[in-house]
Design a protein around this motif. Sequence first.
Motif, PDB file in Angstrom:
ATOM      1  N   VAL A  81      -6.947  -8.113  11.190  1.00 12.16           N
ATOM      2  CA  VAL A  81      -6.484  -8.825   9.996  1.00 12.16           C
ATOM      3  C   VAL A  81      -5.867  -7.844   9.003  1.00 12.16           C
ATOM      4  N   ARG A  82      -6.530  -6.692   8.816  1.00 17.04           N
ATOM      5  CA  ARG A  82      -6.012  -5.697   7.883  1.00 17.04           C
ATOM      6  C   ARG A  82      -4.646  -5.176   8.323  1.00 17.04           C
ATOM      7  N   ARG A  83      -4.485  -4.909   9.624  1.00 20.02           N
ATOM      8  CA  ARG A  83      -3.204  -4.398  10.107  1.00 20.02           C
ATOM      9  C   ARG A  83      -2.098  -5.436   9.943  1.00 20.02           C
ATOM     10  N   PHE A  84      -2.437  -6.712  10.172  1.00 16.41           N
ATOM     11  CA  PHE A  84      -1.436  -7.760   9.986  1.00 16.41           C
ATOM     12  C   PHE A  84      -1.054  -7.872   8.513  1.00 16.41           C
ATOM     13  N   ALA A  85      -2.058  -7.783   7.624  1.00 17.00           N
ATOM     14  CA  ALA A  85      -1.776  -7.848   6.190  1.00 17.00           C
ATOM     15  C   ALA A  85      -0.893  -6.678   5.756  1.00 17.00           C
ATOM     16  N   ASP A  86      -1.175  -5.490   6.297  1.00 16.69           N
ATOM     17  CA  ASP A  86      -0.342  -4.328   5.984  1.00 16.69           C
ATOM     18  C   ASP A  86       1.084  -4.546   6.461  1.00 16.69           C
ATOM     19  N   HIS A  87       1.234  -5.133   7.650  1.00 21.76           N
ATOM     20  CA  HIS A  87       2.563  -5.409   8.180  1.00 21.76           C
ATOM     21  C   HIS A  87       3.325  -6.371   7.263  1.00 21.76           C
ATOM     22  N   VAL A  88       2.631  -7.412   6.796  1.00 23.81           N
ATOM     23  CA  VAL A  88       3.278  -8.393   5.932  1.00 23.81           C
ATOM     24  C   VAL A  88       3.686  -7.769   4.604  1.00 23.81           C
ATOM     25  N   THR A  89       2.757  -7.047   3.967  1.00 22.64           N
ATOM     26  CA  THR A  89       3.040  -6.506   2.636  1.00 22.64           C
ATOM     27  C   THR A  89       4.028  -5.346   2.665  1.00 22.64           C
ATOM     28  N   GLU A  90       3.917  -4.502   3.693  1.00 22.92           N
ATOM     29  CA  GLU A  90       4.761  -3.307   3.721  1.00 22.92           C
ATOM     30  C   GLU A  90       6.088  -3.544   4.444  1.00 22.92           C
ATOM     31  N   ASP A  91       6.034  -4.185   5.622  1.00 29.25           N
ATOM     32  CA  ASP A  91       7.240  -4.332   6.423  1.00 29.25           C
ATOM     33  C   ASP A  91       8.049  -5.576   6.057  1.00 29.25           C
ATOM     34  N   VAL A  92       7.352  -6.690   5.862  1.00 29.97           N
ATOM     35  CA  VAL A  92       8.063  -7.946   5.604  1.00 29.97           C
ATOM     36  C   VAL A  92       8.404  -8.093   4.124  1.00 29.97           C
ATOM     37  N   LEU A  93       7.368  -8.163   3.283  1.00 32.38           N
ATOM     38  CA  LEU A  93       7.617  -8.351   1.862  1.00 32.38           C
ATOM     39  C   LEU A  93       8.273  -7.124   1.237  1.00 32.38           C
ATOM     40  N   GLY A  94       7.936  -5.953   1.763  1.00 35.39           N
ATOM     41  CA  GLY A  94       8.546  -4.738   1.234  1.00 35.39           C
ATOM     42  C   GLY A  94      10.047  -4.742   1.407  1.00 35.39           C
ATOM     43  N   ALA A  95      10.516  -5.288   2.543  1.00 32.81           N
ATOM     44  CA  ALA A  95      11.958  -5.349   2.791  1.00 32.81           C
ATOM     45  C   ALA A  95      12.634  -6.355   1.871  1.00 32.81           C
ATOM     46  N   MET A  96      11.848  -7.342   1.389  1.00 27.85           N
ATOM     47  CA  MET A  96      12.422  -8.372   0.537  1.00 27.85           C
ATOM     48  C   MET A  96      12.330  -8.005  -0.939  1.00 27.85           C
ATOM     49  N   GLY A  97      11.458  -7.085  -1.273  1.00 24.12           N
ATOM     50  CA  GLY A  97      11.209  -6.773  -2.670  1.00 24.12           C
ATOM     51  C   GLY A  97      11.987  -5.567  -3.151  1.00 24.12           C
ATOM     52  N   GLU A  98      11.414  -4.929  -4.154  1.00 23.87           N
ATOM     53  CA  GLU A  98      12.048  -3.774  -4.769  1.00 23.87           C
ATOM     54  C   GLU A  98      11.060  -2.631  -4.780  1.00 23.87           C
ATOM     55  N   ASP A  99      11.565  -1.436  -4.523  1.00 25.35           N
ATOM     56  CA  ASP A  99      10.710  -0.255  -4.551  1.00 25.35           C
ATOM     57  C   ASP A  99      11.380   0.803  -5.407  1.00 25.35           C
ATOM     58  N   ALA A 100      10.613   1.812  -5.761  1.00 26.07           N
ATOM     59  CA  ALA A 100      11.158   2.907  -6.560  1.00 26.07           C
ATOM     60  C   ALA A 100      11.410   4.114  -5.671  1.00 26.07           C
ATOM     61  N   ALA A 101      12.481   4.819  -5.973  1.00 26.61           N
ATOM     62  CA  ALA A 101      12.829   6.038  -5.247  1.00 26.61           C
ATOM     63  C   ALA A 101      13.297   7.074  -6.253  1.00 26.61           C
ATOM     64  N   ILE A 102      13.384   8.315  -5.805  1.00 33.36           N
ATOM     65  CA  ILE A 102      13.936   9.378  -6.630  1.00 33.36           C
ATOM     66  C   ILE A 102      15.419   9.505  -6.303  1.00 33.36           C
ATOM     67  N   ALA A 103      16.257   9.424  -7.313  1.00 31.93           N
ATOM     68  CA  ALA A 103      17.703   9.512  -7.104  1.00 31.93           C
ATOM     69  C   ALA A 103      18.099  10.950  -6.794  1.00 31.93           C
ATOM     70  N   SER A 104      18.777  11.144  -5.669  1.00 27.63           N
ATOM     71  CA  SER A 104      19.232  12.483  -5.287  1.00 27.63           C
ATOM     72  C   SER A 104      20.512  12.873  -6.021  1.00 27.63           C
ATOM     73  N   ALA A 105      21.180  11.878  -6.611  1.00 28.15           N
ATOM     74  CA  ALA A 105      22.401  12.094  -7.395  1.00 28.15           C
ATOM     75  C   ALA A 105      22.509  10.939  -8.381  1.00 28.15           C
ATOM     76  N   ASP A 106      23.471  11.010  -9.286  1.00 27.04           N
ATOM     77  CA  ASP A 106      23.657   9.916 -10.239  1.00 27.04           C
ATOM     78  C   ASP A 106      23.995   8.629  -9.490  1.00 27.04           C
ATOM     79  N   LEU A 107      23.348   7.543  -9.890  1.00 22.84           N
ATOM     80  CA  LEU A 107      23.575   6.252  -9.244  1.00 22.84           C
ATOM     81  C   LEU A 107      23.771   5.167 -10.293  1.00 22.84           C
ATOM     82  N   GLU A 108      24.479   4.109  -9.905  1.00 20.72           N
ATOM     83  CA  GLU A 108      24.641   2.939 -10.746  1.00 20.72           C
ATOM     84  C   GLU A 108      24.112   1.723 -10.014  1.00 20.72           C
ATOM     85  N   ALA A 109      23.637   0.742 -10.768  1.00 23.48           N
ATOM     86  CA  ALA A 109      23.145  -0.493 -10.164  1.00 23.48           C
ATOM     87  C   ALA A 109      24.222  -1.105  -9.287  1.00 23.48           C
ATOM     88  N   GLY A 110      23.832  -1.479  -8.072  1.00 26.91           N
ATOM     89  CA  GLY A 110      24.782  -2.052  -7.121  1.00 26.91           C
ATOM     90  C   GLY A 110      25.309  -1.063  -6.110  1.00 26.91           C
TER      91      GLY A 110
END
Length: 259
Positions: A81-110
């Motif tokens: 159950v835990r592995r399935f929940a991790d798959h849903v939250t990290e692989d499925v919902l994570g792909a649909m949501g938003e995450d934070a990253a460190i910009a390697s260069a100047d970036l603009e939205a879009g």
Amino acid sequence: MVDVLDNKRAATRFRILVEIAERQPAVSQGEIAAEVGVTSQAVSEYIRDLVEDGFVEKEGRSRYRVTNEGVDWVFQAAGDVRRFADHVTEDVLGAMGEDAAIASADLEAGDPVSLTVEDGLLHAAPGEAGPATGVATTDAAAGSDVGVTSFEGVIDLEPGSVTVWQVPPVRAGGSQSANFEAIADGCADAELVLATGVEAIVALREADVEPATTFAVGAVAADAAERGLEVAVVATTDAVGRVTDVLRDGDVAYEVLEG
């Protein structure tokens, strides 16, 4: 694998076994029925099967206990159950949501970005050259945090490993019996150093090494290795098992050496 999510009977069996474990030894089938959402008769039949399978033992009228075999089965099912929940939250919902990253260069939205993991952290660079891509959702200067969404592809990440250096407990000489030179050399090659146990922490200080943390070391080491870092853990012998159990559960490569 105990597929408690795909098989309704296995799921009900799992829930009833957990309810028995929570209430044992005095078990009210009516309370379990109300909690699980089945009839008392169904609970009685499930318990009878669990007794026959050796997962539950009956001690008397309405008195039951979960056996060691039952506990093992619950742990395995809970892991699924835990592995399935991790798959849903990290692989499925994570792909649909938003995450934070460190910009390697100047970036603009879009802006389209290529994603990599460096030092265990997600980085976003301009363009779509890498195997994993996304779209920036915020403006960001180089080195600052940037929002990323619309993830596609797979980040090319080689998992790291963990080296556990064990230090004798105080009753067997403690930190003074440790090989400070070996520990210092091992930590010098690591990208992250952790410690657990008083003797291990003192040994690291004697080796002039400061650990990143001394709490939840197994979980931190496993997470860091999954993110590609090489990790050194200095642990008192009594604490080694608690660390390696977590690493083994997470399928993280590790070795244990004498420190």
